[in-house]
Each structure stands twice: as structure tokens, then as C-alpha cells.
Design a protein around this motif. Sequence first.
Motif, mmCIF file in Angstrom:
data_model
loop_
_atom_site.group_PDB
_atom_site.id
_atom_site.type_symbol
_atom_site.label_atom_id
_atom_site.label_comp_id
_atom_site.label_asym_id
_atom_site.label_seq_id
_atom_site.Cartn_x
_atom_site.Cartn_y
_atom_site.Cartn_z
ATOM 1 N N LEU A 179 -53.236 82.151 -59.062
ATOM 2 C CA LEU A 179 -54.415 81.693 -58.318
ATOM 3 C C LEU A 179 -54.449 82.336 -56.933
ATOM 4 O O LEU A 179 -55.503 82.787 -56.471
ATOM 5 N N TRP A 180 -53.290 82.400 -56.276
ATOM 6 C CA TRP A 180 -53.226 83.047 -54.962
ATOM 7 C C TRP A 180 -53.595 84.530 -55.061
ATOM 8 O O TRP A 180 -54.275 85.072 -54.185
ATOM 9 N N ASP A 181 -53.148 85.189 -56.123
ATOM 10 C CA ASP A 181 -53.487 86.607 -56.310
ATOM 11 C C ASP A 181 -55.005 86.791 -56.406
ATOM 12 O O ASP A 181 -55.578 87.707 -55.795
ATOM 13 N N LYS A 182 -55.658 85.904 -57.167
ATOM 14 C CA LYS A 182 -57.120 85.980 -57.311
ATOM 15 C C LYS A 182 -57.812 85.703 -55.978
ATOM 16 O O LYS A 182 -58.780 86.368 -55.615
ATOM 17 N N PHE A 183 -57.298 84.705 -55.277
ATOM 18 C CA PHE A 183 -57.896 84.353 -53.995
ATOM 19 C C PHE A 183 -57.755 85.495 -52.989
ATOM 20 O O PHE A 183 -58.700 85.813 -52.251
ATOM 21 N N ASN A 184 -56.586 86.116 -52.936
ATOM 22 C CA ASN A 184 -56.349 87.205 -51.978
ATOM 23 C C ASN A 184 -57.327 88.364 -52.173
ATOM 24 O O ASN A 184 -57.693 89.051 -51.220
ATOM 25 N N GLU A 185 -57.768 88.571 -53.420
ATOM 26 C CA GLU A 185 -58.716 89.645 -53.710
ATOM 27 C C GLU A 185 -60.101 89.346 -53.130
ATOM 28 O O GLU A 185 -60.882 90.251 -52.854
ATOM 29 N N ARG A 186 -60.404 88.041 -52.950
ATOM 30 C CA ARG A 186 -61.748 87.651 -52.497
ATOM 31 C C ARG A 186 -61.765 87.016 -51.100
ATOM 32 O O ARG A 186 -62.827 86.604 -50.618
ATOM 33 N N GLU A 187 -60.620 86.943 -50.492
ATOM 34 C CA GLU A 187 -60.487 86.252 -49.207
ATOM 35 C C GLU A 187 -61.488 86.731 -48.152
ATOM 36 O O GLU A 187 -62.035 85.927 -47.379
ATOM 37 N N LYS A 188 -61.759 88.032 -48.117
ATOM 38 C CA LYS A 188 -62.636 88.600 -47.082
ATOM 39 C C LYS A 188 -64.093 88.175 -47.249
ATOM 40 O O LYS A 188 -64.913 88.396 -46.351
ATOM 41 N N GLU A 189 -64.427 87.564 -48.387
ATOM 42 C CA GLU A 189 -65.803 87.106 -48.601
ATOM 43 C C GLU A 189 -66.103 85.828 -47.816
ATOM 44 O O GLU A 189 -67.273 85.449 -47.658
ATOM 45 N N ILE A 190 -65.067 85.173 -47.328
ATOM 46 C CA ILE A 190 -65.243 83.877 -46.653
ATOM 47 C C ILE A 190 -65.723 84.099 -45.215
ATOM 48 O O ILE A 190 -65.045 84.770 -44.423
ATOM 49 N N PRO A 191 -66.872 83.518 -44.854
ATOM 50 C CA PRO A 191 -67.339 83.643 -43.465
ATOM 51 C C PRO A 191 -66.675 82.587 -42.571
ATOM 52 O O PRO A 191 -66.081 81.619 -43.061
ATOM 53 N N ASN A 192 -66.761 82.787 -41.295
ATOM 54 C CA ASN A 192 -66.300 81.794 -40.310
ATOM 55 C C ASN A 192 -64.810 81.476 -40.419
ATOM 56 O O ASN A 192 -64.393 80.320 -40.223
ATOM 57 N N LEU A 193 -64.007 82.494 -40.742
ATOM 58 C CA LEU A 193 -62.564 82.277 -40.814
ATOM 59 C C LEU A 193 -62.014 81.883 -39.448
ATOM 60 O O LEU A 193 -62.494 82.327 -38.406
ATOM 61 N N LYS A 194 -60.984 81.053 -39.485
ATOM 62 C CA LYS A 194 -60.412 80.527 -38.250
ATOM 63 C C LYS A 194 -58.894 80.536 -38.373
ATOM 64 O O LYS A 194 -58.330 79.988 -39.314
ATOM 65 N N GLY A 195 -58.202 81.158 -37.445
ATOM 66 C CA GLY A 195 -56.747 81.201 -37.507
ATOM 67 C C GLY A 195 -56.257 82.300 -38.428
ATOM 68 O O GLY A 195 -57.012 82.870 -39.224
ATOM 69 N N SER A 196 -54.971 82.595 -38.347
ATOM 70 C CA SER A 196 -54.379 83.681 -39.136
ATOM 71 C C SER A 196 -53.482 83.152 -40.254
ATOM 72 O O SER A 196 -52.711 83.905 -40.830
ATOM 73 N N TYR A 197 -53.551 81.875 -40.545
ATOM 74 C CA TYR A 197 -52.708 81.283 -41.567
ATOM 75 C C TYR A 197 -53.518 80.914 -42.814
ATOM 76 O O TYR A 197 -54.759 80.913 -42.793
ATOM 77 N N ALA A 198 -52.805 80.633 -43.885
ATOM 78 C CA ALA A 198 -53.424 80.209 -45.141
ATOM 79 C C ALA A 198 -52.907 78.825 -45.502
ATOM 80 O O ALA A 198 -51.834 78.401 -45.051
ATOM 81 N N LEU A 199 -53.673 78.104 -46.324
ATOM 82 C CA LEU A 199 -53.312 76.744 -46.703
ATOM 83 C C LEU A 199 -53.379 76.574 -48.219
ATOM 84 O O LEU A 199 -54.336 77.013 -48.858
ATOM 85 N N GLY A 200 -52.352 75.939 -48.776
ATOM 86 C CA GLY A 200 -52.360 75.561 -50.176
ATOM 87 C C GLY A 200 -52.515 74.053 -50.243
ATOM 88 O O GLY A 200 -51.616 73.317 -49.831
ATOM 89 N N VAL A 201 -53.667 73.582 -50.719
ATOM 90 C CA VAL A 201 -54.004 72.164 -50.667
ATOM 91 C C VAL A 201 -53.822 71.519 -52.038
ATOM 92 O O VAL A 201 -54.315 72.027 -53.052
ATOM 93 N N CYS A 202 -53.126 70.395 -52.053
ATOM 94 C CA CYS A 202 -52.855 69.673 -53.300
ATOM 95 C C CYS A 202 -53.482 68.284 -53.216
ATOM 96 O O CYS A 202 -53.291 67.561 -52.236
ATOM 97 N N MET A 203 -54.216 67.895 -54.264
ATOM 98 C CA MET A 203 -54.883 66.602 -54.275
ATOM 99 C C MET A 203 -55.092 66.139 -55.729
ATOM 100 O O MET A 203 -55.038 66.961 -56.657
ATOM 101 N N PRO A 204 -55.312 64.842 -55.949
ATOM 102 C CA PRO A 204 -55.473 64.342 -57.328
ATOM 103 C C PRO A 204 -56.687 64.921 -58.041
ATOM 104 O O PRO A 204 -56.641 65.211 -59.230
ATOM 105 N N LYS A 205 -57.791 65.101 -57.305
ATOM 106 C CA LYS A 205 -59.010 65.632 -57.927
ATOM 107 C C LYS A 205 -59.926 66.190 -56.849
ATOM 108 O O LYS A 205 -59.749 65.936 -55.650
ATOM 109 N N HIS A 206 -60.914 66.972 -57.299
ATOM 110 C CA HIS A 206 -61.932 67.537 -56.412
ATOM 111 C C HIS A 206 -63.241 67.532 -57.183
ATOM 112 O O HIS A 206 -63.278 67.912 -58.357
#
Length: 305
Positions: A179-206
Amino acid sequence: MNAQIGREASLNGIEPKVPEHIMPVVKAIGFIEERLNEPLDVKQVSGHIGFSEYYFHRMFLSVLGESVAEYVRKRRLSEAARRMLAKDEKLIEIALACGYDSQEAFTRAFKTMFGMTPGVFRKRGRMSLEKKPATIDMMLHLEEGGLTMQPVIVEHKEELVIGMGGSFSENPFWEINKLWDKFNEREKEIPNLKGSYALGVCMPKHDDLPVKEGDTFVYIAGRPVSTLDDVPEGMVAVKIPARKYAKFTHKGPLTNLPHTVNYIWGTWLPKSEYKHAHSPDFELYDERFDVKSLSGEIDIFVPIA
């Protein structure tokens, strides 16, 4: 060596070098796991290993960070939770099989560990907190200082995150890595990026991520942003609230991260003074983590109350 304990101890047939003082604990874990549904106490376990109760108790505690009694109790309750989800057994039958004299005593112990009664857990239908069998890899990870055994309690700011996600079940390391590999390929498409770090978020559902049958949680690989107004197609947004967290730091190869997570949820949290809050937990990847070697330091934030 017990097969369940040793199966994570080798890679491509090569056994890791195990410090001599850890081997009695490895042997003890095998003895415990084979007799998990039988009466067990530290005297029996230490006798099997050939050490005095006092010495063995201190050895076990120093390697795993918990007593024999704590380990056995949490392993039994975790197996009880699995049985509740897998079979339509009566609670009293599960309670007796786990060594409890009554359903009331079992319910109290279960609620202390999982934060809910067995009945509520069964309706919820998924595992969250779990105590897995200790493995040699996990013991070596703790022995080599692969994480901060005691967290720093912090107040962390609100995080707005956009990323790619999916649902996962047990032992999802390689799937999440993809999943991270796929995300890294598209990361630059995200506007309004903030900070130089990445986050892996875990939750019961979305709400925007379907949970596949048998999966128990949702994971989102993403980056922090200043606004959630513009989410690229195929991505999702999540708001992590500002609140109190227990912050652990994982150190070393990313492949050892599951051992850190197992320690946090299976050992530290159940014996701490805190309860898990109903909020996303997340991993923070910054300049301390090397994406090429997949090694370094990762902060893990567990929401607490």
C-alpha cells in the motif's frame, strides 16, 4: 523447540543467534503454549525449566517485561476472544476452559483487558487488542533495544491526512508495505501538503473504505495537509484529533515493527494505568527513517484516556 515459538525465528532456514539467557524463556513459552488450557503457575513453569521460582520470575520479567502470570492471563483471554468470534459457545464454557471459576470472574478479567464485556465484544465482531504468543524474534527485538519499553505521554496536535487505504487482517506487514508503494507513486498528486513527514493511520473503519470479510481494521498511508477540501480520486481523508497519546519509538528494521506493535498492545497497554481511547492510532515517519533500507526510527502514537 515449540514449532509455534520457533516459526518466526528463522529466515531462509538460517537460525538467529539467541543469547543464552533468553533460551530458558523460549523453552518456558513453549511449555506454556502447549498447556494454555491447563492449570499453570510459575512454580510449574520454573520447575520444568530447572530454575528456582524467584530467579526464573526475574528472568522472565526482564526478557518480556511482564510476569509469567500476566503472560498466561493475557494469552488465555486473547484465545477466549478468538473462540467467541469463531464459535457460538456459551460464555460459561469459555470461562471454565480459560481457568475461571465463574462467568462473572471471567467477565471482569475480560473487561479489564479489552475495555468491554464479552457480550459487547461478541456483537462488535472483531479483534483489536490481542496478546500473541511470544516468539524468539520478539525477544531479540526487545533485547536489542528495538523500542522504547516505556512511552512518553504527550499532547499531540490535530492532524489532517490524505492518503490511500484499505482493510487488513492479522499479520498484514507485506500488504501494508505494498500500500505504501502505491501511495508513494501518487503522493505528489496531493495538494496543500504540510510538513516533511508521513503518517500511517490505523482505525477500526472508515466511511469511504469497505472492510473485506474477515478483516479487522483499516490502514491509511498518507501525508499531512493543511486542508481536506481537495482529495484526489482514489484517495481518502481522515482527521486525527488533538489529544493525549502514549508515544513509543520503534528502532531498527521495518520488518520488526510487528514485534513493537505486539508489545504495545499485548504487554504495555493491558498492564498500564491507561485505557485505549476511541480514536485513530498512527505511525509517524520522518527524516529518522530511511525509505531505501526500510530501517530507522518510527514514532507510534497510541491514543489513551
